[in-house]
Enzyme design. Structure first.
Site, PDB file in Angstrom:
ATOM      1  CE  LYS A 151      -4.477  -1.523   1.388  1.00  0.00           C
ATOM      2  NZ  LYS A 151      -5.549  -1.723   2.317  1.00  0.00           N
ATOM      3  CE  LYS A 189      -6.191  -6.086  -1.776  1.00  0.00           C
ATOM      4  NZ  LYS A 189      -6.965  -6.175  -0.590  1.00  0.00           N
ATOM      5  CE  LYS A 232     -13.534  -1.675   0.566  1.00  0.00           C
ATOM      6  NZ  LYS A 232     -12.401  -1.729   1.489  1.00  0.00           N
TER       7      LYS A 232
HETATM    8  N1  AQP Z   1      -9.449  -8.813  -4.328  1.00  0.00           N
HETATM    9  C1  AQP Z   1      -9.949  -9.471  -3.292  1.00  0.00           C
HETATM   10  N2  AQP Z   1     -10.247 -10.790  -3.391  1.00  0.00           N
HETATM   11  C2  AQP Z   1     -10.764 -11.465  -2.334  1.00  0.00           C
HETATM   12  N3  AQP Z   1     -11.036 -10.889  -1.146  1.00  0.00           N
HETATM   13  C3  AQP Z   1     -10.766  -9.572  -1.018  1.00  0.00           C
HETATM   14  N4  AQP Z   1     -10.907  -8.711  -0.001  1.00  0.00           N
HETATM   15  C4  AQP Z   1     -10.488  -7.489  -0.369  1.00  0.00           C
HETATM   16  N5  AQP Z   1     -10.050  -7.517  -1.647  1.00  0.00           N
HETATM   17  C5  AQP Z   1     -10.218  -8.801  -2.071  1.00  0.00           C
HETATM   18  C6  AQP Z   1     -11.461  -9.073   1.294  1.00  0.00           C
HETATM   19  O1  AQP Z   1     -12.488  -8.149   1.589  1.00  0.00           O
HETATM   20  C7  AQP Z   1     -12.488  -7.883   2.978  1.00  0.00           C
HETATM   21  C8  AQP Z   1     -12.508  -6.402   3.217  1.00  0.00           C
HETATM   22  O2  AQP Z   1     -11.300  -5.801   3.043  1.00  0.00           O
HETATM   23  P1  AQP Z   1     -11.064  -4.337   3.591  1.00  0.00           P
HETATM   24  O3  AQP Z   1     -12.184  -3.444   3.253  1.00  0.00           O
HETATM   25  O4  AQP Z   1     -10.698  -4.361   5.022  1.00  0.00           O
HETATM   26  O5  AQP Z   1      -9.817  -3.827   2.834  1.00  0.00           O
HETATM   27  P2  AQP Z   1      -8.817  -4.484   1.918  1.00  0.00           P
HETATM   28  O6  AQP Z   1      -8.572  -5.924   2.217  1.00  0.00           O
HETATM   29  O7  AQP Z   1      -7.614  -3.621   1.933  1.00  0.00           O
HETATM   30  O8  AQP Z   1      -9.664  -4.395   0.591  1.00  0.00           O
HETATM   31  P3  AQP Z   1      -9.491  -3.431  -0.577  1.00  0.00           P
HETATM   32  O9  AQP Z   1     -10.653  -3.581  -1.451  1.00  0.00           O
HETATM   33  O10 AQP Z   1      -8.170  -3.575  -1.215  1.00  0.00           O
HETATM   34  O11 AQP Z   1      -9.631  -2.007   0.102  1.00  0.00           O
HETATM   35  P4  AQP Z   1      -8.653  -0.804   0.145  1.00  0.00           P
HETATM   36  O12 AQP Z   1      -8.287  -0.535  -1.264  1.00  0.00           O
HETATM   37  O13 AQP Z   1      -9.488   0.258   0.773  1.00  0.00           O
HETATM   38  O14 AQP Z   1      -7.489  -1.176   0.988  1.00  0.00           O
HETATM   39  C9  AQP Z   1     -11.301  -8.616   3.581  1.00  0.00           C
HETATM   40  O15 AQP Z   1     -11.755  -9.827   4.120  1.00  0.00           O
HETATM   41  C10 AQP Z   1     -10.431  -8.889   2.390  1.00  0.00           C
HETATM   42  O16 AQP Z   1      -9.674 -10.077   2.546  1.00  0.00           O
END
Ligand code: AQP
Length: 338
Positions: free
Chosen positions: A117, A201, A204
């Site tokens: 990140k 991956k 968001k």
């Molecule tokens: N690409 C993915 N495939 C499978 N699972 C995913 N998760 C996130 N991206 C994928 C799962 O969704 C849950 C929520 O995650 P989060 O909101 O805490 O943040 P994150 O994991 O950092 O997800 P993002 O979408 O990448 O958000 P940002 O960009 O805001 O950091 C978790 O259970 C995660 O495993």
């Protein structure tokens, strides 16, 4: 001592939820509701560790309601599960401070998500983003959570939660006080990749909206994003081994299998030798059929934000009733006079 089974999981209100959040975690949350008590949290305190949530108060509040609506629209039942937002339950922050003192710098230095990140700009990252896994451990252990349904990307953070629980139990000589929470990582798409780059991956915070399918996307947008998804020039393989070294093909097949609730081998067999264009049409139809009802239900729920707030307030009361006695015990164990 066996701890009673209890599910805890959460998502950050940093943006609209996407297909990765849904297939990697949310879909499994819904299933687990019938198996054990569940707490599902909108982790708004985690959201301010990143620019996407930081210093945008109106957007953060709106995203918190939108993520709550997404949970419910996907099948989380607030009458069955405890559904609340993190900042309403102060025990998360209190326990996180204790864990800031139990955790070691070396442990956090190994966290790959922080490195991914922040990239080359580590110095500019918030301290909160660095200590994020300690707040996550507190989220789970404030309730003595035993099962944590997440996507594959959270496995390392979960291991750190287990290390924290173990170190607390051992440092304070309270064997078994905290359970060692287990990751629940299941389904055909535990790591959904970006539609623009099969090695990254789906996220968001990706700048390109075409990299992900949002749960709020309309029919045309979903179809267009799938049609434009990056692929290689070869037809689809006739065996799972044939997906090796073809990350975009593998990703789309995994998405299809997870949405259809079928195993990957049968999807590979069905589309063996077919062109991506044909496969993408079918994947678009399937995605629309599965995701449009969620989007419609989200719209209905968001038309009544007061009802969403009522659900969050009531969930937070129930969550606090569980966390308060555990936190009181922690304070006693640590030696805080209260
Ligand atoms: N690409 C993915 N495939 C499978 N699972 C995913 N998760 C996130 N991206 C994928 C799962 O969704 C849950 C929520 O995650 P989060 O909101 O805490 O943040 P994150 O994991 O950092 O997800 P993002 O979408 O990448 O958000 P940002 O960009 O805001 O950091 C978790 O259970 C995660 O495993």
């Amino acid at each position: 001592m066996a701890h009673p089974q209890l599910v805890f999981s959460g998502m950050q209100p940093t943006n609209v939820l996407h297909l990765g959040n849904y297939l990697g975690a949310l879909k499994n949350w819904v299933k687990l509701q019938d198996e054990m008590p569940c707490l599902y949290c909108v982790v708004d305190m985690h959201a301010i560790t990143q620019d996407t949530g930081y210093r945008h108060p109106k957007e953060l509040a709106a995203a918190t309601r939108e993520v709550t609506a997404a949970y419910i629209a996907a099948g989380v039942n607030p009458n069955k599960s405890i559904l609340f937002n993190q900042s309403r339950v102060a025990e998360h922050a209190e326990l996180a401070w204790v864990f800031n003192c139990v955790g070691r710098l070396g442990w956090l230095d190994r966290m790959t998500q922080f490195k991914e990140k922040t990239g080359k700009h580590k110095e500019r990252a918030s301290v909160g983003l660095y200590t994020y896994p300690l707040l996550m451990a507190a989220d789970i252990l404030a309730y003595k959570g035993t099962h944590v349904p997440v996507g594959e990307d959270q496995r390392q953070h979960l291991e750190l939660s287990r290390d924290i629980a173990q170190k607390f139990n051992s440092d304070y000589e309270v064997p078994d006080f905290f359970p060692l929470p287990e990751p629940v990582i299941t389904g055909a798409a535990t790591r959904v990749m970006s539609l623009r780059d099969g090695t990254k991956k789906m996220s968001k915070s990706d700048e390109s909206d075409y990299s992900r399918i949002n749960l709020t996307d309309d029919t045309d947008t979903i179809a267009q994003k799938i049609r434009k998804a990056r692929t290689d020039p070869n037809p689809l393989p006739d065996s799972e081994e044939g997906l090796e070294g073809r990350p975009e093909a593998e990703n789309l097949i995994n998405i299809y299998a997870a949405l259809a609730d079928e195993n990957r081998a049968s999807i590979v067999a069905r589309f063996a030798g077919r062109q991506f264009s044909e496969f993408k049409n079918e994947l678009a139809d399937l995605s629309v059929a599965k995701l449009q009802p969620i989007a419609a239900e989200m719209r209905r729920l968001l038309a009544d934000p007061a009802e969403i707030d009522r659900i969050l307030v009531s969930g937070a009361e129930k969550a606090r009733a569980l966390a308060a006695p555990i936190m009181a015990e922690v304070k006693q164990i640590v030696g805080f006079v209260s």
